[in-house]
Structures are given as structure tokens and as C-alpha cells.
Design a protein around this motif. Structure first.
Motif, mmCIF file in Angstrom:
data_model
loop_
_atom_site.group_PDB
_atom_site.id
_atom_site.type_symbol
_atom_site.label_atom_id
_atom_site.label_comp_id
_atom_site.label_asym_id
_atom_site.label_seq_id
_atom_site.Cartn_x
_atom_site.Cartn_y
_atom_site.Cartn_z
ATOM 1 N N GLY A 18 36.426 14.951 6.408
ATOM 2 C CA GLY A 18 36.469 15.365 7.800
ATOM 3 C C GLY A 18 35.371 14.812 8.675
ATOM 4 N N SER A 19 35.495 15.121 9.960
ATOM 5 C CA SER A 19 34.580 14.616 10.978
ATOM 6 C C SER A 19 33.299 15.420 11.061
ATOM 7 N N TYR A 20 33.346 16.680 10.698
ATOM 8 C CA TYR A 20 32.208 17.564 10.900
ATOM 9 C C TYR A 20 31.564 18.069 9.615
ATOM 10 N N THR A 21 32.290 18.019 8.528
ATOM 11 C CA THR A 21 31.783 18.555 7.270
ATOM 12 C C THR A 21 30.630 17.710 6.761
ATOM 13 N N LYS A 22 29.527 18.353 6.475
ATOM 14 C CA LYS A 22 28.363 17.674 5.886
ATOM 15 C C LYS A 22 28.499 17.780 4.372
ATOM 16 N N THR A 23 28.573 16.647 3.722
ATOM 17 C CA THR A 23 28.735 16.610 2.275
ATOM 18 C C THR A 23 27.371 16.394 1.629
ATOM 19 N N SER A 24 27.012 17.260 0.702
ATOM 20 C CA SER A 24 25.704 17.164 0.050
ATOM 21 C C SER A 24 25.633 15.930 -0.843
ATOM 22 N N SER A 25 24.400 15.493 -1.112
ATOM 23 C CA SER A 25 24.184 14.364 -2.025
ATOM 24 C C SER A 25 24.767 14.661 -3.398
ATOM 25 N N GLN A 26 24.603 15.911 -3.839
ATOM 26 C CA GLN A 26 25.091 16.308 -5.158
ATOM 27 C C GLN A 26 26.618 16.210 -5.226
ATOM 28 N N LEU A 27 27.327 16.694 -4.190
ATOM 29 C CA LEU A 27 28.790 16.612 -4.185
ATOM 30 C C LEU A 27 29.242 15.163 -4.097
ATOM 31 N N MET A 28 28.574 14.366 -3.272
ATOM 32 C CA MET A 28 28.919 12.947 -3.160
ATOM 33 C C MET A 28 28.792 12.261 -4.525
ATOM 34 N N GLU A 29 27.720 12.550 -5.238
ATOM 35 C CA GLU A 29 27.502 11.940 -6.548
ATOM 36 C C GLU A 29 28.586 12.371 -7.535
ATOM 37 N N LYS A 30 28.937 13.651 -7.526
ATOM 38 C CA LYS A 30 29.981 14.137 -8.439
ATOM 39 C C LYS A 30 31.324 13.501 -8.132
ATOM 40 N N ILE A 31 31.642 13.360 -6.865
ATOM 41 C CA ILE A 31 32.900 12.711 -6.486
ATOM 42 C C ILE A 31 32.877 11.252 -6.942
ATOM 43 N N GLY A 32 31.764 10.577 -6.697
ATOM 44 C CA GLY A 32 31.635 9.182 -7.131
ATOM 45 C C GLY A 32 31.802 9.017 -8.628
ATOM 46 N N GLN A 33 31.146 9.877 -9.399
ATOM 47 C CA GLN A 33 31.272 9.815 -10.858
ATOM 48 C C GLN A 33 32.707 10.118 -11.299
ATOM 49 N N GLY A 34 33.340 11.075 -10.635
ATOM 50 C CA GLY A 34 34.727 11.405 -10.954
ATOM 51 C C GLY A 34 35.667 10.246 -10.669
ATOM 52 N N LEU A 35 35.457 9.563 -9.560
ATOM 53 C CA LEU A 35 36.287 8.402 -9.234
ATOM 54 C C LEU A 35 36.105 7.303 -10.272
ATOM 55 N N LEU A 36 34.878 7.095 -10.715
ATOM 56 C CA LEU A 36 34.638 6.087 -11.751
ATOM 57 C C LEU A 36 35.332 6.453 -13.060
ATOM 58 N N LYS A 37 35.229 7.721 -13.458
ATOM 59 C CA LYS A 37 35.870 8.154 -14.708
ATOM 60 C C LYS A 37 37.386 8.058 -14.610
ATOM 61 N N CYS A 38 37.913 8.324 -13.438
ATOM 62 C CA CYS A 38 39.361 8.257 -13.229
ATOM 63 C C CYS A 38 39.867 6.814 -13.367
ATOM 64 N N GLY A 39 39.087 5.869 -12.861
ATOM 65 C CA GLY A 39 39.446 4.465 -13.000
ATOM 66 C C GLY A 39 40.534 3.986 -12.059
ATOM 67 N N ARG A 40 40.914 4.811 -11.097
ATOM 68 C CA ARG A 40 41.964 4.423 -10.150
ATOM 69 C C ARG A 40 41.339 3.832 -8.889
ATOM 70 N N PRO A 41 42.058 2.934 -8.217
ATOM 71 C CA PRO A 41 41.534 2.437 -6.943
ATOM 72 C C PRO A 41 41.472 3.583 -5.931
ATOM 73 N N PHE A 42 40.508 3.500 -5.034
ATOM 74 C CA PHE A 42 40.337 4.573 -4.046
ATOM 75 C C PHE A 42 39.895 3.994 -2.713
ATOM 76 N N LEU A 43 40.161 4.747 -1.673
ATOM 77 C CA LEU A 43 39.646 4.478 -0.336
ATOM 78 C C LEU A 43 38.891 5.730 0.071
ATOM 79 N N TRP A 44 37.577 5.614 0.220
ATOM 80 C CA TRP A 44 36.715 6.767 0.486
ATOM 81 C C TRP A 44 36.047 6.578 1.837
ATOM 82 N N VAL A 45 36.345 7.472 2.765
ATOM 83 C CA VAL A 45 35.736 7.435 4.088
ATOM 84 C C VAL A 45 34.461 8.267 4.035
ATOM 85 N N THR A 46 33.332 7.582 4.178
ATOM 86 C CA THR A 46 32.031 8.253 4.176
ATOM 87 C C THR A 46 31.377 7.999 5.525
ATOM 88 N N ARG A 47 31.305 9.025 6.341
ATOM 89 C CA ARG A 47 30.676 8.902 7.652
ATOM 90 C C ARG A 47 29.189 8.607 7.501
#
Length: 123
Positions: A18-47
Motif C-alpha cells: 500500500g501507499s501508507y503502510t510502513k513496513t518494518s525492516s524485520q517484515l521486509m527481511e522475512k518477506i524477502g527470505q520467503g520469496l527466495l525460499k519460494c523460488g518463484r519470480p516476483f514483482l515487489w513494489v517497495t516505496r
């Protein structure tokens, strides 16, 4: 859109908080690690200011998918290569995903997003 055109149908995970949600460093890292483990292509919008620069796995992520600061969400959700939508369950994102027929992976952060996620799950 050019990158999405290169991907196979239903293969891409679209990630937005979203446009207003502030995502913590910890959540960003967990999402990143999850995407790597998943191994699927992704499009991630990071403001800007969403801690993208602090991701320890940013180089690895950029080999697997795309990190962008903005895109047209409606166009992306309608693209045939998008197979699911990991998002915060803001009302606009929820409606756009449903209208596009893209399954939602709910990750609510605050406010009405918790209720929206529950509604998505139950209905």
C-alpha cells in the motif's frame, strides 16, 4: 510490463503493502527470505523509505524478481503472468485483486486490514 510479458502464465507473485503502510525492516527481511525460499519470480513494489536498502538478501532477490518503487496495480493484476497477490489487505487492493480474479495472500498490518483479511478468508 515488459518483464511481466516474459514470464509464464500464473508464475509471478505480486507483492505490495500500500501507499501508507510502513513496513518494518524485520517484515521486509522475512518477506524477502520467503520469496527466495519460494523460488518463484516476483514483482515487489517497495516505496521509498520502506527499508528496501536494508534487505540483506537484496542482490539475491534481484536475480529472481523485480523490486520497483511504483507500478500500475490495476494493469499488473490483470496481467496473465500474475498468479497471486501478497498484500496488506487495504480495501482498494482487495477490490482490485478480486475484480482481476487474482488470489490474495493476506498480510494485514493495521486498521481495517485485519477485518478485510478475515472477510477475504471467510467469504
Amino acid at each position: 510490463m515488459d518483464w511481466l510479458d516474459l514470464m509464464t502464465k500464473g508464475s509471478v507473485i505480486y507483492v505490495v503493502f500500500g501507499s501508507y503502510t510502513k513496513t518494518s525492516s524485520q517484515l521486509m527481511e522475512k518477506i524477502g527470505q520467503g520469496l527466495l525460499k519460494c523460488g518463484r519470480p516476483f514483482l515487489w513494489v517497495t516505496r521509498e523509505g520502506q527499508n528496501e536498502e536494508k534487505l540483506t538478501c537484496k542482490d539475491e532477490l534481484e536475480k529472481l524478481g523485480k523490486l520497483v518503487s511504483w507500478c500500475s496495480q490495476v494493469e499488473v493484476l490483470k496481467h496473465p503472468s500474475v498468479g497471486c497477490f501478497l498484500n496488506h489487505c487495504g480495501w482498494n487492493s482487495t477490490l482490485e485483486s478480486i475484480a482481476s480474479g487474482v488470489p490474495i495472500i493476506a498480510c494485514p498490518i493495521w486498521n481495517d486490514q485485519l477485518g478485510n483479511a478475515k472477510l477475504i478468508q471467510d467469504v
